[in-house]
Design an enzyme around this catalytic site. Structure first.
Site, mmCIF file in Angstrom:
data_model
loop_
_atom_site.group_PDB
_atom_site.id
_atom_site.type_symbol
_atom_site.label_atom_id
_atom_site.label_comp_id
_atom_site.label_asym_id
_atom_site.label_seq_id
_atom_site.Cartn_x
_atom_site.Cartn_y
_atom_site.Cartn_z
ATOM 1 N N ASN A 287 38.018 47.313 44.747
ATOM 2 C CA ASN A 287 39.198 46.404 43.942
ATOM 3 C C ASN A 287 38.552 45.294 43.790
ATOM 4 O OD1 ASN A 287 40.733 47.494 46.468
ATOM 5 N ND2 ASN A 287 42.162 45.755 45.069
ATOM 6 N N ASP A 288 38.925 44.128 44.330
ATOM 7 C CA ASP A 288 38.635 42.846 44.043
ATOM 8 C C ASP A 288 37.339 42.256 44.498
ATOM 9 O OD1 ASP A 288 41.199 43.049 42.865
ATOM 10 O OD2 ASP A 288 41.973 41.836 45.036
ATOM 11 N N GLN B 86 36.401 43.987 47.864
ATOM 12 C CA GLN B 86 36.910 45.202 48.688
ATOM 13 C C GLN B 86 37.045 46.338 48.407
ATOM 14 O OE1 GLN B 86 41.352 44.203 49.628
ATOM 15 N NE2 GLN B 86 39.784 42.892 50.312
ATOM 16 N N TYR C 133 42.978 41.999 53.043
ATOM 17 C CA TYR C 133 42.608 41.563 51.889
ATOM 18 C C TYR C 133 41.426 40.779 51.125
ATOM 19 C CZ TYR C 133 46.148 44.992 50.845
ATOM 20 O OH TYR C 133 47.142 45.913 51.162
ATOM 21 N N SER C 134 42.134 40.172 49.810
ATOM 22 C CA SER C 134 41.208 39.396 48.883
ATOM 23 C C SER C 134 41.039 37.999 49.282
ATOM 24 C CB SER C 134 41.110 39.238 48.267
ATOM 25 O OG SER C 134 41.462 40.620 47.500
ATOM 26 N N ASP D 65 45.557 36.497 48.945
ATOM 27 C CA ASP D 65 43.700 36.080 48.895
ATOM 28 C C ASP D 65 43.790 34.373 48.301
ATOM 29 O OD1 ASP D 65 45.195 38.871 48.114
ATOM 30 O OD2 ASP D 65 45.666 38.378 45.588
HETATM 31 C C1 FRU Z 1 44.955 42.362 43.382
HETATM 32 C C2 FRU Z 1 44.937 42.941 44.912
HETATM 33 C C3 FRU Z 1 44.884 41.606 45.929
HETATM 34 C C4 FRU Z 1 45.088 41.624 47.579
HETATM 35 C C5 FRU Z 1 44.238 42.991 47.329
HETATM 36 C C6 FRU Z 1 44.309 44.504 47.873
HETATM 37 O O1 FRU Z 1 44.186 43.477 43.630
HETATM 38 O O2 FRU Z 1 46.261 43.610 44.889
HETATM 39 O O3 FRU Z 1 46.214 41.209 45.711
HETATM 40 O O4 FRU Z 1 44.540 40.738 47.504
HETATM 41 O O5 FRU Z 1 44.615 43.274 45.938
HETATM 42 O O6 FRU Z 1 43.394 45.565 47.562
#
Ligand code: FRU
Length: 477
Positions: free
Chosen positions: A42-43, A59, A102-103, A162
């Site tokens: 993801n991010d 991520q 996480y991010s 984040d």
């Molecule tokens: C955004 C998010 C962030 C979090 C991450 C977890 O897509 O929800 O807020 O840190 O993904 O994977």
């Protein structure tokens, strides 16, 4: 390395070994976009040019094609085009990040690379804890975790994450995405002199602040950047209701332009503008490179109810990042343009000049990863439409001053549309990859990003309408 960390990392590499050939053979695998080797991406995280080398972390759940305890995967490049897969940067191995690293973001100080990220912890009773954590490296590849550097302050729920860090006038600043106790999405600012000790300054923007009214229950991935003398807050709010053509994805990513007074924390800003008008764009992050460019990567995906229907899941991988885009502020708007370096991928140029289509569609073979440049020569166009591989369609309705993108919904198979207003259409730059489209309108005034899953053998493009234009096409190698 502690035992848990060693085992976790080994388990992740075993998964990669097991499924990487299957994932590589997927006809929907992209050519020039960053993807996870297997599992879910993801991010984009920790974007930085460090000692000349570009770093993109992301991520990553290596174990499943669903969300879970995230790792930070890692790619490096010298040119933003050719990427090298690096060892896992962060694994969720410690008490403070055991349910996910996480991010977060990266900065350089005294020759070292500092990663700030959120340690996500889920307790047995279903509640969560959040820790803002630091990991440091001297070579950009191996990271030593320092542990939490910031605990959850009062006034916020555990949806607090984040960290994006930057330096201004000898001070470090960190902005975090947060939810207040009364469930208002917010961006909260902190400061530090040494990157280890952080002091809360306060909320600079959020739902109900600065005249924006109700604006979501949670703000994710804030990023405060300086463009052309203005402060631009990029943020991904959750909880906005669709309103006409706006906010039609489950979650949004966009920006507020204003001026932040770092002393009073007063952030006078305008209204929210979505960064991308397509279906698959979320949680973007930026960095400034050694040439001084502000470069953005976004996640070419989103967590919604269609996510589990992505066909690549049967080949053990899902999602990708966008191409890198240079941001510029022009006439009160953030423009996004593909980085120049992508031109080095161009080969087998084809040029076509079309006088008037008037009902006779032009068919082209596009190849599955190509770039198209359409320069419209007459502005008085009526209807104009490009169909991509019989699966997605870009439409200009110049009577209404609107452009739209259509594709099939992954869950229902029904046609779905995203639309935005434009003043005129003079140029389209389109990046096609095996299962993605990124359409840049008028030098990046608007962008539509989407994944789509056409018949892998179908590489036709059909242009239909009433327009005079020059088309240049390259295969992207
Ligand atoms: C955004 C998010 C962030 C979090 C991450 C977890 O897509 O929800 O807020 O840190 O993904 O994977």
């Amino acid at each position: 390395m502690n035992e848990t960390k060693g085992l976790l990392i080994q388990k992740a590499y075993n998964k990669v070994e097991k499924y990487k050939d299957k994932s590589k053979a997927d006809p929907y695998r992209l050519t020039y976009h960053l993807m996870p080797p297997v599992g879910l991406l993801n991010d984009p995280n920790g974007l930085i040019q460090y000692k000349g080398v570009y770093h993109v972390f992301y991520q990553w759940n290596p174990f499943e094609t669903s969300h879970g305890a995230k790792f930070w995967g890692h790619y490096t490049s010298r040119d933003l085009v050719h990427w090298h897969e690096e060892p896992i940067a962060l694994a969720p191995s410690e008490w403070y990040d055991r349910n996910g690293c996480y991010s977060g973001s990266a900065v350089e100080s005294d020759g070292k690379l500092y990663l700030f990220y959120t340690g996500n912890v889920k307790l047995e009773d279903g509640t969560r804890e959040t820790y803002q954590c630091l990991a440091v490296s001297s070579d950009g590849i191996h990271f030593k975790k320092h542990g939490p550097i910031l605990r959850l302050p009062k006034h916020y729920t555990a949806h607090f994450r984040d960290p994006k860090v930057w330096k201004k006038d000898e001070c470090w600043y960190m902005i975090l995405g947060a939810q207040t106790l009364d469930e208002k999405g917010s961006a909260v600012l902190f400061t530090s002199k040494d990157l280890y000790h952080w002091e809360e300054l306060g909320r600079i923007a959020g739902s109900g602040m600065n005249g924006i009214g109700d604006f979501g229950y949670m703000w994710e991935c804030p990023d405060l950047i300086h463009l052309n003398g203005k402060d631009v807050l990029l943020v991904s709010p959750q909880g906005l209701e669709p309103s006409g053509y706006l906010y039609n994805n489950l979650f949004q990513s966009g920006y507020f332009i204003g001026k932040l007074d770092y002393d009073s924390l007063n952030f006078q800003h305008g209204s929210f503008t979505e960064l991308d008008r397509g279906f698959d764009f979320y949680a973007p992050q930026t960095f400034t490179d050694e040439l001084g460019r502000t470069i953005l990567y976004g996640w070419m995906g989103i967590t919604d109810e269609t996510e589990i229907f992505q066909p690549t899941i049967s080949n053990h991988w899902v999602h990708a990042l966008t191409i890198p885009r240079v941001l510029q502020l022009k006439e009160g708007k953030v423009y996004q343009a593909p980085v120049e370096e992508l031109k080095t991928l161009r080969k087998d140029k084809v040029e076509v000049k079309i006088d008037k289509l008037k009902g006779t569609p032009v068919h082209l073979e596009a190849g599955q990863s190509s770039e198209l440049l359409l320069e419209l020569l007459n502005i008085e166009i009526g209807h104009f439409q490009i169909t991509f591989r019989n699966e997605a369609c870009f439409i200009l309705d110049s009577d209404k001053n609107e452009v739209s993108l259509q594709r099939k919904n992954l869950k229902t198979g029904d046609l779905e549309t995203r639309t935005c207003k434009i003043s005129s259409l003079s140029k389209l730059q389109i990046f096609m990859d095996h299962s993605s489209l990124e359409i840049f309108i008028n030098e990046g005034e608007e962008v539509f990003t989407t994944r789509y899953f056409p018949n892998p053998k179908d590489d036709t493009i059909i242009i239909h309408g009433d327009a005079e234009f020059k088309l240049t096409k390259w295969d992207l190698g």
